[in-house]
Design an enzyme around this catalytic site. Sequence first.
Site, PDB file in Angstrom:
ATOM      1  CB  ALA A  66      -0.888  -0.015   1.235  1.00  0.00           C
ATOM      2  N   GLY A 112       1.157  -5.429   1.164  1.00  0.00           N
ATOM      3  CA  GLY A 112       0.077  -5.592   0.188  1.00  0.00           C
ATOM      4  C   GLY A 112       0.566  -6.145  -1.139  1.00  0.00           C
ATOM      5  CD  GLU A 115      -2.080  -8.319   2.735  1.00  0.00           C
ATOM      6  OE1 GLU A 115      -1.886  -7.105   2.542  1.00  0.00           O
ATOM      7  OE2 GLU A 115      -2.854  -8.760   3.604  1.00  0.00           O
ATOM      8  CD  GLU A 135       1.251  -6.231   5.765  1.00  0.00           C
ATOM      9  OE1 GLU A 135       2.111  -7.095   6.073  1.00  0.00           O
ATOM     10  OE2 GLU A 135       0.677  -6.205   4.670  1.00  0.00           O
TER      11      GLU A 135
HETATM   12  N1  COA Z   1       4.487   3.472  -0.259  1.00  0.00           N
HETATM   13  C1  COA Z   1       4.854   4.612  -0.843  1.00  0.00           C
HETATM   14  N2  COA Z   1       6.043   4.811  -1.423  1.00  0.00           N
HETATM   15  C2  COA Z   1       6.914   3.782  -1.395  1.00  0.00           C
HETATM   16  C3  COA Z   1       6.602   2.548  -0.796  1.00  0.00           C
HETATM   17  C4  COA Z   1       5.321   2.417  -0.210  1.00  0.00           C
HETATM   18  N3  COA Z   1       4.922   1.264   0.342  1.00  0.00           N
HETATM   19  N4  COA Z   1       7.664   1.734  -0.904  1.00  0.00           N
HETATM   20  C5  COA Z   1       8.603   2.423  -1.579  1.00  0.00           C
HETATM   21  N5  COA Z   1       8.152   3.666  -1.876  1.00  0.00           N
HETATM   22  C6  COA Z   1       8.859   4.721  -2.584  1.00  0.00           C
HETATM   23  C7  COA Z   1       9.917   5.391  -1.702  1.00  0.00           C
HETATM   24  O1  COA Z   1       9.314   6.354  -0.862  1.00  0.00           O
HETATM   25  C8  COA Z   1      10.810   5.996  -2.758  1.00  0.00           C
HETATM   26  O2  COA Z   1      10.211   7.138  -3.304  1.00  0.00           O
HETATM   27  P1  COA Z   1      10.822   8.627  -2.948  1.00  0.00           P
HETATM   28  O3  COA Z   1      12.225   8.577  -3.449  1.00  0.00           O
HETATM   29  O4  COA Z   1       9.923   9.551  -3.693  1.00  0.00           O
HETATM   30  O5  COA Z   1      10.722   8.738  -1.458  1.00  0.00           O
HETATM   31  C9  COA Z   1      10.785   4.946  -3.864  1.00  0.00           C
HETATM   32  O6  COA Z   1       9.596   4.182  -3.655  1.00  0.00           O
HETATM   33  C10 COA Z   1      11.956   4.002  -3.834  1.00  0.00           C
HETATM   34  O7  COA Z   1      12.050   3.449  -2.532  1.00  0.00           O
HETATM   35  P2  COA Z   1      13.393   3.471  -1.658  1.00  0.00           P
HETATM   36  O8  COA Z   1      12.993   3.311  -0.228  1.00  0.00           O
HETATM   37  O9  COA Z   1      14.212   4.648  -2.008  1.00  0.00           O
HETATM   38  O10 COA Z   1      14.100   2.152  -2.216  1.00  0.00           O
HETATM   39  P3  COA Z   1      15.020   1.135  -1.426  1.00  0.00           P
HETATM   40  O11 COA Z   1      15.503   0.142  -2.411  1.00  0.00           O
HETATM   41  O12 COA Z   1      16.028   1.877  -0.619  1.00  0.00           O
HETATM   42  O13 COA Z   1      14.037   0.408  -0.376  1.00  0.00           O
HETATM   43  C11 COA Z   1      12.048  -0.792   0.290  1.00  0.00           C
HETATM   44  C12 COA Z   1      12.988  -0.386  -0.860  1.00  0.00           C
HETATM   45  C13 COA Z   1      10.876  -1.509  -0.339  1.00  0.00           C
HETATM   46  C14 COA Z   1      12.785  -1.721   1.243  1.00  0.00           C
HETATM   47  C15 COA Z   1      11.569   0.468   1.060  1.00  0.00           C
HETATM   48  O14 COA Z   1      11.087   1.411   0.125  1.00  0.00           O
HETATM   49  C16 COA Z   1      10.443   0.152   2.021  1.00  0.00           C
HETATM   50  O15 COA Z   1      10.679  -0.333   3.123  1.00  0.00           O
HETATM   51  N6  COA Z   1       9.170   0.441   1.601  1.00  0.00           N
HETATM   52  C17 COA Z   1       8.014   0.150   2.397  1.00  0.00           C
HETATM   53  C18 COA Z   1       7.605  -1.285   2.116  1.00  0.00           C
HETATM   54  C19 COA Z   1       6.514  -1.740   3.051  1.00  0.00           C
HETATM   55  O16 COA Z   1       6.690  -1.807   4.251  1.00  0.00           O
HETATM   56  N7  COA Z   1       5.382  -2.060   2.467  1.00  0.00           N
HETATM   57  C20 COA Z   1       4.270  -2.577   3.191  1.00  0.00           C
HETATM   58  C21 COA Z   1       3.130  -1.641   3.031  1.00  0.00           C
HETATM   59  S1  COA Z   1       1.654  -2.433   3.582  1.00  0.00           S
END
Ligand code: COA
Length: 262
Positions: A66, A112, A115, A135
């Site tokens: 999400a 998500g 999921e 989550e």
């Molecule tokens: N929602 C919104 N934006 C997200 C996102 C999410 N779930 N996951 C990644 N992004 C965005 C980041 O904010 C970034 O955008 P920005 O540069 O404008 O801030 C872009 O995607 C790239 O992500 P980044 O974090 O720079 O890449 P990374 O390789 O360093 O890390 C992840 C990747 C996936 C480990 C990290 O982005 C993360 O932990 N995301 C959340 C994942 C999560 O917990 N999802 C569960 C949601 S229910």
Amino acid sequence: MAAKTVQWEQQGRIGRIQLSRPDKLNALDVAMLEELNRIVEAVSRDTRGVRAVVIEGEGRAFCAGADLKERRALHNSEQIRAGVAQIKAVFDALARLPQPTIAAMNGLALGGGLELALSCDFRYAVRGAMLGLTEVSLGIIPGAGGTQRLPRLIGAARAKELILTGRRITAEQAYDWGIVSGLADDREQLHAMCLQLANETLANAPLAVYQAKAAINRGAGTDLRTALAIETEEYEALLPTKDRAEALEAFHEKRPPRFSGE
Ligand code: COA
């Protein structure tokens, strides 16, 4: 006009849904969920034209779950509840599609994102892709089917191990645990594997494939007696079909069947 962040493409009888928000790792915002819902609804009405669906992500991720930035902007429980209900409803509509669905996990699938893949019938992943239901590290629980679909797939103990730790695992471990049923070296191979699987289902009588999927889905989680009655119901729907008669004729005439989907 902004480019669509969910793309639909059809090649023959195989539909391809691509999450196309690569700069945000295909994190699902409300607009994407609305578009995904629209596509899934259209697919559900076109069981003759579209006979299998592959879902993938553009760029390095399958889906990062999400959109957490969008969610941060929600101010009250009512708005959050509506957001979670939306994602759950879309994934549920996907899971209820009659056609076989395949998640082509070209990269990370978190929250998500995983999921979404769990709402498909099959998951193939590129080696090294990271998967997780993270989550609890965000103060919530998987709310779009994860706490229910994952234990049904791999058992309660392993599902708890992943969900309660919020641990990320590699595609290789996901394969060992039965979350994904195939591993690819790269995106190209992933594509080829998904197409092969889809084409294998396409070779069969379409209605039989749909009824078989329905029998499995409807029976899962019910007691055996109920499940066997469901199987009978789904079988009986095929008795009057032309394809059933055609298969018997073809066997008799020692030729491959020509299925019409009727
Ligand atoms: N929602 C919104 N934006 C997200 C996102 C999410 N779930 N996951 C990644 N992004 C965005 C980041 O904010 C970034 O955008 P920005 O540069 O404008 O801030 C872009 O995607 C790239 O992500 P980044 O974090 O720079 O890449 P990374 O390789 O360093 O890390 C992840 C990747 C996936 C480990 C990290 O982005 C993360 O932990 N995301 C959340 C994942 C999560 O917990 N999802 C569960 C949601 S229910």
